[in-house]
Motif scaffolding. Structure first.
Motif, PDB file in Angstrom:
ATOM      1  N   ASP A  21      34.425  47.885  40.166  1.00  0.00           N
ATOM      2  CA  ASP A  21      35.933  47.994  40.717  1.00  0.00           C
ATOM      3  C   ASP A  21      36.745  48.937  39.770  1.00  0.00           C
ATOM      4  O   ASP A  21      37.639  49.712  40.235  1.00  0.00           O
ATOM      5  CB  ASP A  21      36.520  46.933  40.874  1.00  0.00           C
ATOM      6  CG  ASP A  21      35.838  46.005  42.024  1.00  0.00           C
ATOM      7  OD1 ASP A  21      35.045  46.583  42.848  1.00  0.00           O
ATOM      8  OD2 ASP A  21      36.178  44.719  42.390  1.00  0.00           O
ATOM      9  N   SER A  36      35.727  39.501  46.042  1.00  0.00           N
ATOM     10  CA  SER A  36      36.824  39.198  45.299  1.00  0.00           C
ATOM     11  C   SER A  36      36.646  37.800  44.599  1.00  0.00           C
ATOM     12  O   SER A  36      37.708  37.864  43.408  1.00  0.00           O
ATOM     13  CB  SER A  36      38.097  39.096  46.221  1.00  0.00           C
ATOM     14  OG  SER A  36      37.584  37.903  47.222  1.00  0.00           O
ATOM     15  N   HIS A  79      36.636  38.124  40.587  1.00  0.00           N
ATOM     16  CA  HIS A  79      37.940  38.421  39.757  1.00  0.00           C
ATOM     17  C   HIS A  79      38.424  36.953  39.464  1.00  0.00           C
ATOM     18  O   HIS A  79      39.268  36.970  38.691  1.00  0.00           O
ATOM     19  CB  HIS A  79      38.964  39.419  40.477  1.00  0.00           C
ATOM     20  CG  HIS A  79      38.346  40.694  40.592  1.00  0.00           C
ATOM     21  ND1 HIS A  79      38.380  41.674  39.599  1.00  0.00           N
ATOM     22  CD2 HIS A  79      37.947  41.101  41.838  1.00  0.00           C
ATOM     23  CE1 HIS A  79      37.963  42.860  39.958  1.00  0.00           C
ATOM     24  NE2 HIS A  79      37.602  42.452  41.402  1.00  0.00           N
TER      25      HIS A  79
END
Length: 217
Positions: free
Chosen positions: A132, A186, A189
């Motif tokens: 990312d 996600s 993270h």
């Protein structure tokens, strides 16, 4: 019988020398193990500090070798990043194809892909964070390779979705797949440290349930 023609006595097993191929295999395995350790260290360090914030010396130290020893396996830090990100993209594509090939129904194929990707996100969270943030640090050729592999991986999901939802347009199915990748990835993270087995099981179940609902909305 002439003594010169007599068969030579067998060498006792404990005195036999290892064959060259066996020695080469051992060296190859050791080299592959060291290379894998360096990539694991790179994933952790790059995720924590960013690709530009880690030196070759720090990478070697984290892998238990000297900085110069890294060059026995990689031409430089860009090659480490390339091996990490291209390698994981190849693994995802190969793994996704294997899931579909081994599934007996369309439903099983899609559920298998969800489980496969959730497992990837839970165990490769460092790599996801590196991609990312640092994908643009890749050399152009390797960046294109990653993008191509990613598109192919998306199409594996689109094909599986299309089998379950033949009336949906392919662009819509791609949007669904991409949305689910965002949902699952996600999580990387927000993961901090090693989760306990029970916490991991709960998170896995939650992600799989939400992903399945999103794919079939």
């Amino acid at each position: 019988m002439d003594a010169a023609k007599k068969e030579a006595p067998a060498v006792p097993p404990h005195r036999e020398r290892p064959q060259p191929a066996a020695r080469a295999t051992g060296r190859s395995l050791a080299k592959a193990s060291r290379r894998a350790a360096m990539l694991d260290a790179a994933a952790s360090l790059f995720a924590e500090r960013g690709y530009k914030g880690v030196s070759i010396e720090e990478l070697g130290a984290a892998a238990g070798v000297s900085g110069p020893a890294v060059y026995r396996h990689f031409s430089g830090k860009p090659a480490v990043l390339s091996a990490l990100l291209v390698g994981v993209s190849e693994d995802l594509l190969d793994g996704g194809k294997a899931v579909v090939t081994e599934s007996t129904t369309a439903d099983a194929a899609l559920r298998g892909l969800v489980e496969f990707h959730v497992d990837f996100a839970l165990h490769q969270s460092d790599v996801i964070r590196v991609q990312d943030r640092d994908l643009n640090s890749l050399p152009e050729d390797d960046k294109r390779a990653v993008r191509t592999l990613q598109r192919q991986y998306v199409e594996v999901w689109v094909d599986a979705l299309s089998a379950l939802h033949p009336d949906c347009s392919l662009p819509l199915l791609r949007h669904r797949a991409q949305a689910v990748f965002g949902l699952i990835n996600s999580t990387s993270h927000t993961l901090h440290g090693n989760l306990k087995a029970r916490e991991t099981a709960r998170l896995r179940s939650l992600l799989e349930t939400m992903a399945w609902a999103a794919l079939n909305a």
